[in-house]
Design an enzyme around this catalytic site. Structure first.
Site, PDB file in Angstrom:
ATOM      1  N   HIS A 191      37.693  45.468  52.576  1.00  0.00           N
ATOM      2  CA  HIS A 191      37.189  44.998  51.285  1.00  0.00           C
ATOM      3  C   HIS A 191      35.683  45.245  51.284  1.00  0.00           C
ATOM      4  O   HIS A 191      34.876  44.379  51.604  1.00  0.00           O
ATOM      5  CB  HIS A 191      37.503  43.510  51.100  1.00  0.00           C
ATOM      6  N   ASP A 233      30.485  42.703  49.185  1.00  0.00           N
ATOM      7  CA  ASP A 233      29.818  42.561  47.885  1.00  0.00           C
ATOM      8  C   ASP A 233      28.334  42.896  48.058  1.00  0.00           C
ATOM      9  O   ASP A 233      27.848  43.075  49.165  1.00  0.00           O
ATOM     10  CB  ASP A 233      30.008  41.146  47.312  1.00  0.00           C
ATOM     11  N   GLU A 286      37.619  41.706  54.627  1.00  0.00           N
ATOM     12  CA  GLU A 286      36.255  42.013  54.201  1.00  0.00           C
ATOM     13  C   GLU A 286      35.384  42.262  55.441  1.00  0.00           C
ATOM     14  O   GLU A 286      35.838  42.123  56.587  1.00  0.00           O
ATOM     15  CB  GLU A 286      35.663  40.871  53.344  1.00  0.00           C
ATOM     16  N   ASP A 340      45.546  45.341  56.249  1.00  0.00           N
ATOM     17  CA  ASP A 340      44.518  46.365  56.053  1.00  0.00           C
ATOM     18  C   ASP A 340      44.619  46.929  54.638  1.00  0.00           C
ATOM     19  O   ASP A 340      44.876  48.107  54.445  1.00  0.00           O
ATOM     20  CB  ASP A 340      44.695  47.459  57.115  1.00  0.00           C
TER      21      ASP A 340
HETATM   22  O1  9MR Z   1      34.871  40.858  46.254  1.00  0.00           O
HETATM   23  C1  9MR Z   1      34.579  39.491  46.443  1.00  0.00           C
HETATM   24  C2  9MR Z   1      34.306  39.227  47.907  1.00  0.00           C
HETATM   25  O2  9MR Z   1      33.159  39.927  48.304  1.00  0.00           O
HETATM   26  C3  9MR Z   1      34.210  37.737  48.155  1.00  0.00           C
HETATM   27  O3  9MR Z   1      34.108  37.472  49.548  1.00  0.00           O
HETATM   28  C4  9MR Z   1      35.412  37.031  47.591  1.00  0.00           C
HETATM   29  C5  9MR Z   1      35.365  35.520  47.768  1.00  0.00           C
HETATM   30  O4  9MR Z   1      34.252  34.941  47.219  1.00  0.00           O
HETATM   31  O5  9MR Z   1      35.563  37.302  46.227  1.00  0.00           O
HETATM   32  C6  9MR Z   1      35.735  38.681  45.964  1.00  0.00           C
HETATM   33  O6  9MR Z   1      35.822  38.862  44.602  1.00  0.00           O
HETATM   34  C7  9MR Z   1      37.050  38.543  44.039  1.00  0.00           C
HETATM   35  C8  9MR Z   1      36.924  37.332  43.142  1.00  0.00           C
HETATM   36  O7  9MR Z   1      36.557  36.192  43.895  1.00  0.00           O
HETATM   37  C9  9MR Z   1      38.197  37.068  42.403  1.00  0.00           C
HETATM   38  N1  9MR Z   1      38.578  38.248  41.664  1.00  0.00           N
HETATM   39  C10 9MR Z   1      38.787  39.424  42.511  1.00  0.00           C
HETATM   40  C11 9MR Z   1      37.524  39.760  43.243  1.00  0.00           C
HETATM   41  C12 9MR Z   1      37.765  40.951  44.184  1.00  0.00           C
HETATM   42  O8  9MR Z   1      37.632  42.156  43.539  1.00  0.00           O
HETATM   43  O1  9MR Z   2      32.127  33.953  55.373  1.00  0.00           O
HETATM   44  C1  9MR Z   2      32.412  33.089  54.301  1.00  0.00           C
HETATM   45  C2  9MR Z   2      33.567  32.200  54.681  1.00  0.00           C
HETATM   46  O2  9MR Z   2      33.215  31.380  55.769  1.00  0.00           O
HETATM   47  C3  9MR Z   2      34.010  31.379  53.498  1.00  0.00           C
HETATM   48  O3  9MR Z   2      35.185  30.676  53.832  1.00  0.00           O
HETATM   49  C4  9MR Z   2      34.258  32.287  52.300  1.00  0.00           C
HETATM   50  C5  9MR Z   2      34.671  31.541  51.052  1.00  0.00           C
HETATM   51  O4  9MR Z   2      33.649  30.744  50.598  1.00  0.00           O
HETATM   52  O5  9MR Z   2      33.098  33.029  52.007  1.00  0.00           O
HETATM   53  C6  9MR Z   2      32.716  33.873  53.049  1.00  0.00           C
HETATM   54  O6  9MR Z   2      31.552  34.539  52.693  1.00  0.00           O
HETATM   55  C7  9MR Z   2      31.628  35.503  51.670  1.00  0.00           C
HETATM   56  C8  9MR Z   2      30.543  35.161  50.672  1.00  0.00           C
HETATM   57  O7  9MR Z   2      30.853  33.960  50.040  1.00  0.00           O
HETATM   58  C9  9MR Z   2      30.304  36.263  49.665  1.00  0.00           C
HETATM   59  N1  9MR Z   2      30.101  37.520  50.304  1.00  0.00           N
HETATM   60  C10 9MR Z   2      31.211  37.891  51.184  1.00  0.00           C
HETATM   61  C11 9MR Z   2      31.364  36.880  52.272  1.00  0.00           C
HETATM   62  C12 9MR Z   2      32.429  37.285  53.270  1.00  0.00           C
HETATM   63  O8  9MR Z   2      33.713  37.188  52.771  1.00  0.00           O
END
Ligand code: 9MR
Ligand code: 9MR
Ligand code: ZN
Length: 550
Positions: A494, A180, A532, A523
């Site tokens: 991701h 993100d 991600e 994957d």
């Molecule tokens: O794309 C988002 C990712 O970067 C985050 O780590 C993740 C958890 O916070 O959330 C992803 O976004 C998702 C969202 O939480 C729920 N709807 C789908 C999104 C992915 O496109």
């Molecule tokens: O790395 C983070 C992981 O430890 C948590 O369990 C998760 C859900 O809260 O979020 C991860 O961090 C995400 C962040 O919230 C948004 N940007 C993407 C990060 C990697 O997934």
């Protein structure tokens, strides 16, 4: 007619390429090892998922057998549900290109033994940070393909949530957090902490490596140039009112779709502050002041001033104070601040030598139940403080505390070594699988190498290299976990850039998060839980590779 090695190699490749596919494919998913190759005088270990006994190391050019051995095993491992045989040819040390042949099983992919096998991976992984830059256009070439995005997020960020409805302040720059485009102070903290540590320990090697990045910090070595990019942004996360408070993050209200960063035009906001973010800010700024000083006296002063101001804020708010993030559904990075404060005190003491900071650290360290911990990440950065103190050259440290920390370091490092030895793929986390655990696998090298530096016992360095083996192929999937590098790497991380641009290959050099059970990594782009990428995992990858090439 005289054929040199290269020509013969080329001819062989040509002949192989016109043979039917099954002849060249080999049994590469059965025979698992570090697909980047091996350092000549270091361990060379292989995990095989099919019954086998005798194996040969063969010269990839001549097919001559250069080494033969017998496997051990099988060992059954519950979490992966497999019987694994292990081959070890550590005592074969000749540089060259080879493949393995297991009688009745087949051939492996080719691999190299050489001093430089991890250099390219280090370069590509470190350049991953450059490609993550926000507030600028970026462009980078990998395997002949050009990855690029245009100027992004220049209007960062709005102040509506911190008392400035309808106004903004400059918060441009830094790195996107992950797949993100948000920017989060707490995650920037652990990321910078690990990257600064790699510099402190391996700068003699790192400073000579060009990263081919723009000259955004005149006179800095490339590695620090990249770290300054993030530091510049982090400085902007501090409230400018002298309060020392630091915003917890700068993001949109919710995540964007899979668009390029320059297409992500929604409003982005500075959020409320937290003591954890403020403490991590102190630690990074104090460390930055120390490390940048030889290259930039003025900037070093700015960093130190910012650190001191925010440390004063922490003293005014001795209780954990989470940020109010109501209205935001982007990443939380919510964490209690004890470990962050401990790290802040250690870092600002190491830079200034002031006894106030020293006793803050020492009190916190004495109270800390676990000292050096085996498993740590953004939610638990105490190790960074403990390591700062352990490695400090300052004369007046408390010998008793030092002794306790030293013992804890060795205890924990030994635990990691044992855990890795018990795992059929030398995974150093035992049965732990969770969001981002590949990052933690990589981060184990920090503790292992700290122990190595104290004890000079090669088992710690070997275990650290085994982590790199694991990440690049010696694992349940028989694949590299890093995009663009190694055997059968992730193709669909991701990552919004990778998903939105027109190039089939993903942006290169990035470590993906990993499965939450031993076997459920997928994957596929939608699986943000396991596939991600993120700066904190990446910093650990960079650390592990910096250690490997040093
Ligand atoms: O794309 C988002 C990712 O970067 C985050 O780590 C993740 C958890 O916070 O959330 C992803 O976004 C998702 C969202 O939480 C729920 N709807 C789908 C999104 C992915 O496109
Ligand atoms: O790395 C983070 C992981 O430890 C948590 O369990 C998760 C859900 O809260 O979020 C991860 O961090 C995400 C962040 O919230 C948004 N940007 C993407 C990060 C990697 O997934
Ligand atoms: Zn951006």
């Amino acid at each position: 007619m005289i054929y040199n090695k290269a020509k013969i190699h080329f001819m062989l490749l040509f002949i192989l390429s016109i043979l039917p596919a099954r002849v060249c494919v080999g049994s590469d998913s059965i025979i698992r090892f570090n697909s980047l190759g091996f350092l000549p005088d270091m361990p060379k270990r292989v995990s095989i998922i099919s019954e086998c006994e005798v194996f040969h190391v063969k010269d990839a050019v001549t097919d001559v057998t250069v080494y033969s051995g017998t496997v051990r095993g099988p060992v059954h491992q519950e979490d992966v549900g497999q019987d694994i045989w292990q081959a070890d040819f550590s005592d074969f040390m000749e540089t060259g290109e080879y493949y393995l042949e297991f009688e009745r099983v087949g051939k492996s992919i080719k691999f190299r033994i050489a001093d430089d096998v991890y250099n390219q991976a280090y370069y590509t992984a470190m350049r991953g940070f450059y490609l993550w830059r926000c507030g600028t256009a970026v462009e980078g070439k990998h395997n002949g393909e050009i990855f690029s995005h245009k100027l992004c997020h220049l209007t960062d960020g709005r102040l509506d949530y911190i008392g400035g409805v309808g106004t903004r302040r400059d918060g441009a720059g830094g790195w996107h957090d992950a797949g993100d485009y948000g920017k989060y102070t707490v995650n920037a903290g652990v990321t910078m902490g690990v990257l600064f540590l790699a510099w402190e320990q391996y700068q003699s090697v790192l400073k000579g490596i060009s990263l081919d990045i723009p000259d955004t910090a005149k006179g800095y070595p490339d590695y620090l140039k990249e770290l300054k990019w993030e530091t510049d942004w982090l400085l902007k996360m501090q409230y400018p009112d002298g309060s020392g408070r630091v915003s917890h993050k700068l993001t949109r209200l919710g995540f964007s779709g899979f668009v390029m960063p320059e297409e992500d035009k929604e409003k982005r906001y500075f959020t409320d502050w937290s003591t954890a973010a403020t403490a991590d800010f102190v630690a990074v700024m104090a460390t930055a002041a120390r490390i940048f000083k030889p290259y930039d006296e003025e900037y070093s002063k700015i960093c130190l001033k910012a650190a001191i101001e925010s440390y004063a804020c922490l003293k005014m708010y001795p209780e954990n104070r989470p940020a109010n993030l109501k209205g935001f559904s982007t990443g939380g990075y919510g964490t209690r601040d004890n470990d962050d404060r401990l790290w802040a005190a250690a870092a600002i003491w190491e830079t200034t030598g002031s006894s106030e900071y020293q006793s803050d650290f020492e009190d916190a360290a004495r109270q800390s139940r676990r000292k050096i911990e085996a498993v740590w990440d953004w939610g638990n950065v105490g190790n960074l403080g403990m390591i700062t103190y352990l490695f400090s050259k300052r004369p007046d440290r408390d010998p008793e505390l030092l002794e306790v920390l030293h013992r804890s370091l060795i205890y924990t490092a030994d635990l990691i070594v044992e855990t890795a030895e018990k795992d059929v793929y030398n995974r150093p986390l035992g049965g732990r699988y969770y969001w981002g655990c590949n990052g933690t696998v990589a981060r184990q090298t920090v503790i292992l190498m700290a122990a190595y530096q104290f004890e000079q016992d090669i088992k710690y360095k070997n275990a650290s290299l085994a982590v790199v083996d694991h990440l690049f192929g010696r694992n349940y999937y028989g694949r590299s976990f890093v995009t663009g590098i190694g055997h059968n790497p992730p193709m669909n991380p991701h990552d919004r850039r990778s998903g939105a641009d027109s190039i089939i290959n993903p942006w290169p050099g990035y470590l993906t998060g990993g499965g939450h059970t031993a076997t459920d990594w997928q994957d596929i782009q939608d699986d943000y839980r396991t596939n991600e990428i993120a700066i904190n995992w990446q910093a650990a990858l960079v650390y592990s590779l910096a250690a490997a090439i040093s």
